[in-house]
Enzyme design. Structure first.
Site, PDB file in Angstrom:
ATOM      1  N   ARG A   1     -82.962  98.457   6.761  1.00 25.56           N
ATOM      2  CA  ARG A   1     -84.308  99.033   6.636  1.00 25.56           C
ATOM      3  C   ARG A   1     -85.353  98.234   7.393  1.00 25.56           C
ATOM      4  NH1 ARG A   1     -84.527  99.237   0.417  1.00 25.56           N
ATOM      5  NH2 ARG A   1     -82.353  98.608   0.324  1.00 25.56           N
TER       6      ARG A   1
ATOM      7  N   GLU B   1     -81.228  90.944  -4.937  1.00 25.73           N
ATOM      8  CA  GLU B   1     -81.442  91.390  -6.323  1.00 25.73           C
ATOM      9  C   GLU B   1     -80.170  91.991  -6.917  1.00 25.73           C
ATOM     10  OE1 GLU B   1     -84.355  94.501  -6.959  1.00 25.73           O
ATOM     11  OE2 GLU B   1     -84.395  94.134  -9.118  1.00 25.73           O
TER      12      GLU B   1
HETATM   13  O1  PRP Z   1     -85.468  90.015  -1.669  1.00 25.23           O
HETATM   14  P1  PRP Z   1     -84.033  90.373  -1.904  1.00 25.23           P
HETATM   15  O2  PRP Z   1     -83.611  90.247  -3.341  1.00 25.23           O
HETATM   16  O3  PRP Z   1     -83.131  89.611  -0.983  1.00 25.23           O
HETATM   17  O4  PRP Z   1     -83.871  91.920  -1.578  1.00 25.23           O
HETATM   18  C1  PRP Z   1     -84.464  92.552  -0.473  1.00 25.23           C
HETATM   19  C2  PRP Z   1     -83.458  93.161   0.453  1.00 25.23           C
HETATM   20  O5  PRP Z   1     -82.705  94.183  -0.217  1.00 25.23           O
HETATM   21  C3  PRP Z   1     -82.702  95.364   0.600  1.00 25.23           C
HETATM   22  O6  PRP Z   1     -81.680  95.340   1.533  1.00 25.23           O
HETATM   23  P2  PRP Z   1     -80.162  95.825   1.357  1.00 25.23           P
HETATM   24  O7  PRP Z   1     -79.298  94.603   1.419  1.00 25.23           O
HETATM   25  O8  PRP Z   1     -80.027  96.720   0.178  1.00 25.23           O
HETATM   26  O9  PRP Z   1     -79.842  96.545   2.723  1.00 25.23           O
HETATM   27  P3  PRP Z   1     -80.230  97.855   3.545  1.00 25.23           P
HETATM   28  O10 PRP Z   1     -81.534  97.556   4.239  1.00 25.23           O
HETATM   29  O11 PRP Z   1     -79.104  97.928   4.490  1.00 25.23           O
HETATM   30  O12 PRP Z   1     -80.352  99.034   2.599  1.00 25.23           O
HETATM   31  C4  PRP Z   1     -84.033  95.296   1.314  1.00 25.23           C
HETATM   32  O13 PRP Z   1     -84.037  96.106   2.472  1.00 25.23           O
HETATM   33  C5  PRP Z   1     -84.158  93.821   1.636  1.00 25.23           C
HETATM   34  O14 PRP Z   1     -83.488  93.481   2.833  1.00 25.23           O
HETATM   35  N1  ADE Z   2     -85.581  97.158  -6.348  1.00 24.20           N
HETATM   36  C1  ADE Z   2     -85.276  97.355  -5.056  1.00 24.20           C
HETATM   37  N2  ADE Z   2     -85.556  98.525  -4.450  1.00 24.20           N
HETATM   38  C2  ADE Z   2     -85.250  98.728  -3.143  1.00 24.20           C
HETATM   39  N3  ADE Z   2     -84.659  97.806  -2.371  1.00 24.20           N
HETATM   40  C3  ADE Z   2     -84.363  96.624  -2.943  1.00 24.20           C
HETATM   41  N4  ADE Z   2     -83.815  95.513  -2.421  1.00 24.20           N
HETATM   42  C4  ADE Z   2     -83.738  94.606  -3.419  1.00 24.20           C
HETATM   43  N5  ADE Z   2     -84.246  95.068  -4.558  1.00 24.20           N
HETATM   44  C5  ADE Z   2     -84.660  96.339  -4.283  1.00 24.20           C
END
Ligand code: PRP
Ligand code: ADE
Length: 178
Positions: A61, A98
């Protein structure tokens, strides 16, 4: 468009991808032309005074917002990729987020010595992902002082985690709760 109007474009999905997680889904914001433009414009306004030389976006993202920002600012874009995607030897960093664990990779040859790089992602939760990105970029020789997000979930402590590593958080919108 006001903060509340932008926030209303983000869909909240309970218990995804695991029970107890309130997933803040930007898909609905991206699909709204006016909302997307307003979001990118306002992120650009936050980023411009930081005078960075490159944007590093986190897969997946973070690529969406990061690339648009790089184009508005006239900088290059450094992709921070999930493990196993890049065809060259990489620096790698494992981390917890998370709702799980993952590994990020960076091709260090695309980072210039002392290059001032802004970490960009859609959302900050615990900060595990952005911290891993900052560590990798620093290992490659970059200067990382700022990170920028469309959404912050302040109760999960990401900004404090980044601050303790010397990275200042900038975010457009905040959501209470997890
Ligand atoms: O602050 P944090 O606890 O580390 O979480 C934040 C991360 O979680 C999500 O990514 P995800 O790994 O779900 O990947 P995506 O972008 O491929 O959906 C979001 O896009 C951040 O990169
Ligand atoms: N609560 C949340 N919603 C969307 N993206 C996330 N990445 C980590 N925590 C998230």
């Amino acid at each position: 468009m006001t903060d509340d109007q932008l926030k209303a474009l983000i869909r909240t999905v309970p218990d995804f991808p695991a029970k107890g997680i309130q997933f803040r889904d930007i898909t609905t914001l991206l699909a709204d032309g006016e909302g997307l433009a307003a979001c990118i414009d306002r992120l650009t306004d936050l980023a411009r005074p930081l005078n960075v030389q490159a944007i590093a976006g986190i897969e997946a993202r973070g690529f969406i917002f990061g690339t648009a920002l790089a184009m508005h600012l006239g900088t290059g874009f450094i992709p921070m990729r999930k493990a196993g995607k890049l065809p060259v030897p990489c620096l790698e960093q494992s981390y917890a987020l998370e709702y799980g664990e993952a590994v990020l990779e960076l091709d260090p040859t695309i980072v210039a010595a002392d290059q001032h790089v802004l970490v960009v992602d859609d959302l900050l939760a615990t900060g595990g992902t952005a911290l891993a990105a900052a560590k990798l970029l620093r290992k490659a020789g970059a200067r990382v002082e700022h990170a920028l997000f469309a959404v912050d979930l302040p109760e999960l402590g990401g900004a404090a985690a980044l601050a303790s590593a010397g990275v200042k958080t900038h975010a457009l919108l905040a959501f209470d709760g997890h």
